[in-house]
Write an enzyme that holds these catalytic residues in place. Structure first.
Site, mmCIF file in Angstrom:
data_model
loop_
_atom_site.group_PDB
_atom_site.id
_atom_site.type_symbol
_atom_site.label_atom_id
_atom_site.label_comp_id
_atom_site.label_asym_id
_atom_site.label_seq_id
_atom_site.Cartn_x
_atom_site.Cartn_y
_atom_site.Cartn_z
ATOM 1 N N SER A 99 -1.897 12.433 6.485
ATOM 2 C CA SER A 99 -0.754 12.433 5.579
ATOM 3 C C SER A 99 -0.129 13.813 5.394
ATOM 4 C CB SER A 99 -1.174 11.870 4.223
ATOM 5 O OG SER A 99 -0.074 11.857 3.335
ATOM 6 N N HIS A 103 9.663 33.757 42.267
ATOM 7 C CA HIS A 103 8.753 34.808 41.775
ATOM 8 C C HIS A 103 9.533 35.945 41.113
ATOM 9 C CE1 HIS A 103 5.787 32.828 44.409
ATOM 10 N NE2 HIS A 103 6.759 32.839 45.310
ATOM 11 N N ARG A 118 3.646 15.104 6.984
ATOM 12 C CA ARG A 118 4.766 15.467 6.112
ATOM 13 C C ARG A 118 5.360 16.808 6.510
ATOM 14 N NH1 ARG A 118 3.340 12.980 0.220
ATOM 15 N NH2 ARG A 118 1.994 11.315 0.969
ATOM 16 N N SER A 164 22.402 46.347 18.118
ATOM 17 C CA SER A 164 21.226 47.104 17.695
ATOM 18 C C SER A 164 21.662 48.141 16.666
ATOM 19 C CB SER A 164 20.571 47.799 18.895
ATOM 20 O OG SER A 164 19.605 48.752 18.472
ATOM 21 N N THR A 194 0.860 -1.175 0.000
ATOM 22 C CA THR A 194 0.000 0.000 0.000
ATOM 23 C C THR A 194 0.900 1.230 0.000
ATOM 24 O OG1 THR A 194 -1.651 1.260 1.228
ATOM 25 C CG2 THR A 194 -0.131 -0.067 2.517
ATOM 26 N N SER A 195 0.366 2.354 -0.430
ATOM 27 C CA SER A 195 1.204 3.545 -0.572
ATOM 28 C C SER A 195 1.839 3.939 0.744
ATOM 29 C CB SER A 195 0.361 4.710 -1.113
ATOM 30 O OG SER A 195 -0.704 5.007 -0.227
#
Length: 427
Positions: free
Chosen positions: A277, A102, A281, A232, A69-70
């Site tokens: 699918s 904190h 991917r 910067s 199967t694929s």
């Protein structure tokens, strides 16, 4: 695929050497234009390539994709980061620094002890990733709905040959074992397991690099900053923690990809549906690629962390007098003072000193106030000892050394051959 056909031939199916040789000779002979046209026509990516490959291999065309199967067809940087960080932790295990709860000054810890907390998280990630990798099994040769019906037909009902094929293909693919039961695909829980480990790594890196960014603001610790690097375009004095910011940005992306795997695993219908699918991917590839660049950047940061002990010491001196108040009280009691009376004296002086810091923007002058107060005369000559920052870190240095020896070094043994490689990322 040719390997599977060779095994089918060995197990008795009518497949010729000429067909296999034709396929092997044309593995890189790909007509992408034809494949694109076939996919547009057939709306099936794998079958588009099967038909395209068949044009290149006319003799083998009848057996390409036979019985499959694929989905059957389609389907040591972390250690270096740990090693670099363990060296940093050991080197700085005894340097006192403010500990925060904190994000407010709490009690003292050490620079190395804080790094060991980052290190502990990375060790958990290494264990998680190792377990996820070791748990992987091959789907095996199972057919369209996982029943192996097509292969049983090919072998005329010979169950032993079907099982032999399953095992041989598993070994050829480099796996020790395969799943005994699957649907058309292996369970998408496998993907979730892998991405969960990667997402957890992302959380660790994000936490650590956030800490570095906070400490850079305090000017206590900085990531590497090159001689000609510009922080910067508008503010030439700035040394922005751009590597750590990049890590946090990528880590967030890695963490949210786990949600893709969760949703995919939860929505697989019966033996399978195809809405996994396209998502897989993207999400699987992005998860591994993101983790790769994330660790490469983290290694670069780990190899060049800069500590500024004098800045750290100045911050300690701003807070330590408050933290040492209990020690001062105990020293006064030992010198014959009354605890409650001493507590009240310290409280009043602390409030006055706090007002200088918060309302006037001055330095913490509590020690000077104590030195100028006749009540505390019995311990004036003890204050330097009482306020020695190294006496406030508990067993932090010993904890770091024991942790590295007993938990870090044994884990790194399998990776020693590649630990010296420097980060190759151009940051």
């Amino acid at each position: 695929m040719t390997g599977v056909l060779i095994l089918l031939k060995i197990l008795g199916l009518e497949i010729t050497d000429e067909q296999i040789q034709e396929m092997e000779a044309n593995l890189k002979n790909i007509d992408y234009s034809l494949a694109a046209a076939e996919e547009k026509k057939r709306r099936h990516d794998v079958m588009a390539h099967v038909h395209t490959f068949g044009v290149c291999c006319p003799k083998a065309a009848p057996i390409i994709h036979l019985g499959a199967t694929s989905c059957y067809v389609g389907d040591n940087t972390l250690a270096r980061c740990i090693e670099r960080l363990s060296g940093f932790a050991e080197k700085n295990k005894s340097i006192p620094t403010l500990g925060y709860t904190h994000f407010q000054p709490a009690q003292l810890t050490t620079v190395g002890k804080r790094a060991s907390l980052w290190l502990s998280d990375l060790l958990m990630d290494l264990r998680n990733l190792t377990r996820a990798r070791d748990d992987l099994r091959f789907r095996g040769v199972k057919g369209t709905t996982g029943t192996q019906a097509s292969f049983l037909t090919l072998f005329d009902g010979d169950h032993d040959k079907v099982e032999q094929l399953d095992q041989l293909v598993t070994e050829m693919a480099g796996f020790k074992s395969h799943y005994i039961v699957t649907g058309q695909t292996y369970s998408r829980k496998v993907d979730l397991d892998c991405l969960s480990a990667l997402g957890s790594l992302g959380a660790s890196v994000h936490k650590r690099c956030t800490d570095v960014r906070l400490l850079a603001n305090q000017k206590e610790i900085e990531e590497p900053f090159e001689k000609d690097q510009i922080g910067s375009s508008a503010m030439p004095y700035k040394r922005n923690p751009m590597r750590s910011e990049r890590c946090c940005s990528l880590a967030r992306h890695l963490m949210v990809l786990v949600g893709d795997a969760q949703q995919t695993a939860a929505t697989q219908w019966l033996e399978r549906t195809l809405d996994d699918s396209a998502n897989r991917r993207i999400s699987l590839a992005e998860a591994f690629l993101t983790a790769d660049i994330l660790l490469s950047t983290l290694q670069n940061v780990s190899e060049g962390l800069i500590v500024y002990p004098k800045v750290i010491d100045r911050h300690i001196r701003q807070e330590l007098p408050f933290m040492a108040s209990e020690n001062i009280i105990m020293a006064m009691v030992k010198a014959g003072g009354n605890r409650q009376e001493c507590h009240e004296k310290i409280r009043v002086l602390s409030q006055e000193s706090g007002a200088v810091v918060k309302e006037q923007g001055g330095d913490n002058d509590l020690v000077d106030r104590i030195k100028n107060c006749r009540y505390f005369a019995p311990i004036h000559n003890q204050l330097d000892v009482i306020l020695d920052a190294s006496t406030f870190v508990g067993r932090a240095p010993q904890q770091v050394s024991k942790f590295i020896k007993e938990e870090v070094e044994p884990v790194l043994i399998p990776f020693k051959w590649d630990l010296r490689s420097k980060s190759s990322i151009d940051v």
